[in-house]
Design an enzyme around this catalytic site. Sequence first.
Site, PDB file in Angstrom:
ATOM      1  N   ASP A  69      -2.516  -1.554  -3.726  1.00  0.00           N
ATOM      2  CA  ASP A  69      -3.058  -0.406  -4.470  1.00  0.00           C
ATOM      3  C   ASP A  69      -2.094  -0.037  -5.603  1.00  0.00           C
ATOM      4  O   ASP A  69      -2.182   1.038  -6.179  1.00  0.00           O
ATOM      5  CB  ASP A  69      -3.348   0.788  -3.549  1.00  0.00           C
ATOM      6  CG  ASP A  69      -2.140   1.254  -2.766  1.00  0.00           C
ATOM      7  OD1 ASP A  69      -1.005   0.826  -3.069  1.00  0.00           O
ATOM      8  OD2 ASP A  69      -2.323   2.069  -1.841  1.00  0.00           O
ATOM      9  N   ARG A 115       6.863   5.901   1.833  1.00  0.00           N
ATOM     10  CA  ARG A 115       5.761   6.837   2.082  1.00  0.00           C
ATOM     11  C   ARG A 115       4.862   6.310   3.204  1.00  0.00           C
ATOM     12  O   ARG A 115       4.486   7.048   4.123  1.00  0.00           O
ATOM     13  CB  ARG A 115       4.965   6.959   0.776  1.00  0.00           C
ATOM     14  CG  ARG A 115       3.810   7.884   0.853  1.00  0.00           C
ATOM     15  CD  ARG A 115       3.059   7.976  -0.479  1.00  0.00           C
ATOM     16  NE  ARG A 115       2.355   9.224  -0.508  1.00  0.00           N
ATOM     17  CZ  ARG A 115       2.731  10.279  -1.205  1.00  0.00           C
ATOM     18  NH1 ARG A 115       3.763  10.244  -1.990  1.00  0.00           N
ATOM     19  NH2 ARG A 115       2.051  11.401  -1.127  1.00  0.00           N
ATOM     20  N   LEU A 131       0.857  -1.200   0.000  1.00  0.00           N
ATOM     21  CA  LEU A 131       0.000   0.000   0.000  1.00  0.00           C
ATOM     22  C   LEU A 131       0.880   1.233   0.000  1.00  0.00           C
ATOM     23  O   LEU A 131       1.748   1.358   0.866  1.00  0.00           O
ATOM     24  CB  LEU A 131      -0.869   0.029   1.265  1.00  0.00           C
ATOM     25  CG  LEU A 131      -1.895  -1.096   1.445  1.00  0.00           C
ATOM     26  CD1 LEU A 131      -2.433  -1.074   2.867  1.00  0.00           C
ATOM     27  CD2 LEU A 131      -3.039  -0.940   0.442  1.00  0.00           C
ATOM     28  N   HIS A 132       0.672   2.115  -0.954  1.00  0.00           N
ATOM     29  CA  HIS A 132       1.444   3.367  -0.925  1.00  0.00           C
ATOM     30  C   HIS A 132       0.718   4.548  -1.548  1.00  0.00           C
ATOM     31  O   HIS A 132       1.244   5.654  -1.568  1.00  0.00           O
ATOM     32  CB  HIS A 132       2.785   3.173  -1.650  1.00  0.00           C
ATOM     33  CG  HIS A 132       2.627   3.121  -3.141  1.00  0.00           C
ATOM     34  ND1 HIS A 132       2.233   1.989  -3.796  1.00  0.00           N
ATOM     35  CD2 HIS A 132       2.772   4.073  -4.091  1.00  0.00           C
ATOM     36  CE1 HIS A 132       2.152   2.225  -5.091  1.00  0.00           C
ATOM     37  NE2 HIS A 132       2.464   3.484  -5.302  1.00  0.00           N
ATOM     38  N   ARG A 133      -0.488   4.338  -2.092  1.00  0.00           N
ATOM     39  CA  ARG A 133      -1.210   5.459  -2.721  1.00  0.00           C
ATOM     40  C   ARG A 133      -1.533   6.514  -1.679  1.00  0.00           C
ATOM     41  O   ARG A 133      -1.990   6.177  -0.572  1.00  0.00           O
ATOM     42  CB  ARG A 133      -2.534   4.984  -3.323  1.00  0.00           C
ATOM     43  CG  ARG A 133      -2.396   4.055  -4.462  1.00  0.00           C
ATOM     44  CD  ARG A 133      -2.169   4.776  -5.773  1.00  0.00           C
ATOM     45  NE  ARG A 133      -1.631   3.824  -6.712  1.00  0.00           N
ATOM     46  CZ  ARG A 133      -0.741   4.101  -7.660  1.00  0.00           C
ATOM     47  NH1 ARG A 133      -0.299   5.329  -7.806  1.00  0.00           N
ATOM     48  NH2 ARG A 133      -0.308   3.184  -8.455  1.00  0.00           N
TER      49      ARG A 133
END
Length: 365
Positions: A284, A239, A206-208
């Site tokens: 994502d 992030r 997950l990084h969005r």
Amino acid sequence: MPRIVYLIAAARPNFMKVAPLWRALAARPGLQPVLIHTGQHYDRNMSDVFFEDLGLPQPDVHLGVGGGSHAQQTAGVMVKFEELCLKRRPDLVVVVGDVNATMATTVVAAKLHIPVAHVEAGLRSRDMSMPEEINRLMTDVVADLLFTPSADADGNLRREGVAEARIHRVGNIMIDTLVDKVEKARGNGAVQRHGLKPQGYGVVTLHRPSNVDDPQTLAAILAVLVAVDLPLIFPAHPRTRKVMLYNGLYDMTGLASSHLRIVDPLGYDEFMNLVIHSKLVLTDSGGLQEETTWLRIPCLTLRPNTERPITVEIGTNELATVASLPGQIARILAGGWKHGRVPELWDGATAPRIVGVIEGFLAGR
Ligand code: UD1
């Protein structure tokens, strides 16, 4: 004199796309690829390890722009790339994907009347809150050659009024790397090193910004993951790690005693080894939706939309929300998931097709 082709790489997902292109360009005597790393991703485990795993040569040029806000990254790349083009003018600039440097280098080249080829053109999420969607639109408006992975991308470009002659459906470049590396990755042994059992765990990425920038949203996602009755391995993007660290999310209730293991980002071979042997992937990322479709592994994409609808329509992907995740995971564990098909031209031969078109284009100039 060989024709000079600047090949732009900036961030992690670019390296898998640039590697087969570099090889296919370098194999042609009339073409000289020059690999340019803008520096958007700079950590060893976000960049160098991919050059090693993918057999990419060291970049010919490092622009050294690094991270920063969108304007800082975009402007930094534009200034440095313009200097480079003025010093040594290429015959063509090849950009991939949808990161800030894709758009920044395209705009610079177009204004210097240097032709641009965009690999992975025509993808649209129609979600203007995504920085990547803005980058895709801006790039496709000015690039000369638009190399698309699937028919839906051709349709998007046609609807935007793009002339047919600019659209070239060549297949999925990411899959070239997967086809090339899948056997090496299958034997990497990461599953055992991480103490997991084949088919007995899931992989999470997950990084969005929409999932990780707001600590409350991220905490809600993590709470669902902590409750899942399946070991999960989560190589967390810088992030995501920053938001977790600064908001105490590593200390959240239940995390330490749960099945969820958060580790550093992994190299290509190690990461793909975990994916290949997994029961499911929750992500994502754009690329993983495609890789799981090719590998026929159930994929849950934690987003309200995707610029890769073919992975949902014929592949193994489904969109998910925090609320829908538990039910979808249960369905996968019960064996009730679709098997999916591999889209046309996702066959490992996209790079040579691209180079064929490039040779014809440059010969005509
Ligand atoms: C970028 C791309 C996204 C892509 C993703 C893959 C844009 C708009 N977004 O998002 O499309 O899916 O890469 O990884 O171009 N950082 C490090 N070390 C690194 C790289 C980044 O610490 O090697 C930090 C940055 O300083 C920043 C954060 O991670 O604080 C996010 O990096 P950034 O490149 O801005 O965006 P990504 O979320 O990686």
